[in-house]
Write an enzyme that holds these catalytic residues in place. Structure first.
Site, PDB file in Angstrom:
ATOM      1  N   ASP A 282      42.095 -17.075 -23.871  1.00 19.07           N
ATOM      2  CA  ASP A 282      41.732 -16.722 -25.235  1.00 19.07           C
ATOM      3  C   ASP A 282      42.565 -15.518 -25.704  1.00 19.07           C
ATOM      4  O   ASP A 282      42.531 -14.447 -25.082  1.00 19.07           O
ATOM      5  CB  ASP A 282      40.232 -16.373 -25.219  1.00 19.07           C
ATOM      6  CG  ASP A 282      39.701 -16.042 -26.590  1.00 19.07           C
ATOM      7  OD1 ASP A 282      40.489 -16.018 -27.548  1.00 19.07           O
ATOM      8  OD2 ASP A 282      38.476 -15.830 -26.695  1.00 19.07           O
ATOM      9  N   GLY A 283      43.307 -15.704 -26.788  1.00 22.93           N
ATOM     10  CA  GLY A 283      44.160 -14.642 -27.312  1.00 22.93           C
ATOM     11  C   GLY A 283      43.359 -13.410 -27.726  1.00 22.93           C
ATOM     12  O   GLY A 283      43.849 -12.275 -27.615  1.00 22.93           O
TER      13      GLY A 283
ATOM     14  N   ASP B 272      50.743 -17.342 -34.079  1.00 27.43           N
ATOM     15  CA  ASP B 272      51.112 -18.714 -34.479  1.00 27.43           C
ATOM     16  C   ASP B 272      49.857 -19.579 -34.384  1.00 27.43           C
ATOM     17  O   ASP B 272      49.715 -20.414 -33.492  1.00 27.43           O
ATOM     18  CB  ASP B 272      52.217 -19.212 -33.543  1.00 27.43           C
ATOM     19  CG  ASP B 272      52.689 -20.607 -33.915  1.00 27.43           C
ATOM     20  OD1 ASP B 272      52.201 -21.155 -34.921  1.00 27.43           O
ATOM     21  OD2 ASP B 272      53.537 -21.148 -33.180  1.00 27.43           O
TER      22      ASP B 272
ATOM     23  N   ASP C 106      44.711 -23.505 -38.375  1.00 30.24           N
ATOM     24  CA  ASP C 106      43.904 -23.051 -39.512  1.00 30.24           C
ATOM     25  C   ASP C 106      42.618 -22.394 -39.007  1.00 30.24           C
ATOM     26  O   ASP C 106      42.166 -22.672 -37.896  1.00 30.24           O
ATOM     27  CB  ASP C 106      43.581 -24.257 -40.407  1.00 30.24           C
ATOM     28  CG  ASP C 106      44.859 -24.964 -40.812  1.00 30.24           C
ATOM     29  OD1 ASP C 106      45.615 -24.398 -41.597  1.00 30.24           O
ATOM     30  OD2 ASP C 106      45.118 -26.082 -40.292  1.00 30.24           O
TER      31      ASP C 106
HETATM   32  N1  SPD Z   1      47.783 -26.389 -41.478  1.00 31.05           N
HETATM   33  C1  SPD Z   1      48.709 -25.944 -40.481  1.00 31.05           C
HETATM   34  C2  SPD Z   1      48.656 -24.497 -40.229  1.00 31.05           C
HETATM   35  C3  SPD Z   1      49.714 -23.962 -39.307  1.00 31.05           C
HETATM   36  C4  SPD Z   1      49.644 -24.457 -37.951  1.00 31.05           C
HETATM   37  N2  SPD Z   1      50.482 -23.822 -36.989  1.00 31.05           N
HETATM   38  C5  SPD Z   1      51.544 -24.607 -36.572  1.00 31.05           C
HETATM   39  C6  SPD Z   1      51.984 -24.325 -35.182  1.00 31.05           C
HETATM   40  C7  SPD Z   1      53.447 -24.468 -35.022  1.00 31.05           C
HETATM   41  N3  SPD Z   1      53.931 -23.863 -33.836  1.00 31.05           N
END
Ligand code: SPD
Length: 296
Positions: free
Chosen positions: A146-147, A164, A167
């Protein structure tokens, strides 16, 4: 193409319930990978024209055809602003694309990636080598944990931290929280930069505003910058850039940009921070002002 009939069985479709829009890709056959992990439903499809597609809980994360836009922008904007990023932390990013781009910077000595969902990493290693190929690089320390816990307990300092995330539903929800950013601030080096996935200014303005409000409480400098993502609903998406002092304009030296990119260049670096009026208005004075344009 207009007017053709769509058979939903042959399409992967992400529906944005509130906005009443969708993003869709024609796919070949059944899912290459489809499994509920401990955290979310993880799926990989072969699309007809966008390469492989990774989705979490029916939300598109990457497609092979345009993943370079997202990964260039989350990585190279902070990495070319920082004068010499040596230690980089990636929170999330299970597909590996962010780590791949981080490692293109020769100053990097260590890249720690903390992903909560080991199934995403394994699925991408098997099916999407285009993004996951560098996860076994000796500079990478991959932690399946867990980050939130990692940043709370880490004693190490990082020059660049990249959130990264998916949602803010499911496992990524705590990554949109003020305590998380307070903990991040503790492990950021004095000239450190934190960039986070900041949702869509068209369709997720409330989430974007919430994130901006949180980061503004913690960091001295806070900007948003935009990129075009053809695979996400709304196409216009944002990252947030926060630091204790480093400025993405003043401290950015275009002369340091070397290497070939498919999306990023010094002009895009600057231009991405020039926000449309509706977005500027929505955030009021929560963001650090951008420099006076050259034509004034
Ligand atoms: N709705 C997508 C939101 C962003 C998602 N992250 C993408 C990961 C790519 N490494």
């Amino acid at each position: 193409m207009s007017g053709s009939k769509i058979n939903p069985d042959h399409w992967f479709i992400e529906v944005h319930e509130e906005a009443k829009v969708l993003a869709g890709f024609e796919i070949e056959g059944k899912a290459l990978y489809s499994k509920p992990s401990d955290f979310q439903k993880v799926e990989i499809y072969q699309t007809k024209n966008h390469g492989k597609l990774l989705a979490h809980d029916d939300k598109i994360m990457v497609t092979e055809k345009d993943e370079f836009v997202y990964h260039d922008m989350i990585v190279h904007v902070p990495m070319f602003t920082h004068p010499k990023p040596k230690h980089v932390l990636v929170i999330g990013g299970g597909d590996g694309g962010t780590v791949r781009e981080v490692l293109r910077h020769p100053s990097v000595e260590t890249c720690t990636m903390v992903e909560i969902d080991g199934d995403v990493v394994e699925a991408c290693k098997e099916w999407i080598p285009k993004t996951s190929s560098e996860l076994t690089n000796p500079k990478v320390s991959l932690k399946i944990q867990d980050g939130v816990e990692f940043v709370k307990n880490s004693q190490q300092k990082f020059d660049v931290i990249l959130v990264d995330s998916s949602d803010p539903i499911g496992p990524a929800t705590p990554l949109f929280n003020v305590d998380f950013y307070k903990d991040i601030n503790k492990i950021l080096s004095d000239d450190g930069i934190v960039v986070s996935q900041a949702e869509s200014p068209f369709y997720e303005m409330n989430m974007q505003k919430a994130l901006v409000k949180i980061k503004a409480q913690v960091f001295d400098k806070l900007h948003l910058y935009n990129y075009i993502n053809m695979s996400y609903p709304g196409c216009l998406w944002s990252f947030s850039f926060a630091s204790r002092g480093l400025c993405p304009f003043k401290d950015f030296d275009p002369g340091r940009v070397t290497g070939e990119f498919q999306y990023y260049n010094p002009q895009i670096h600057w231009g991405a921070f020039m926000l449309p009026e509706f977005q500027k208005k929505a955030h009021g004075d929560a963001l650090t002002p951008t420099p006076t344009p050259f034509w004034k």
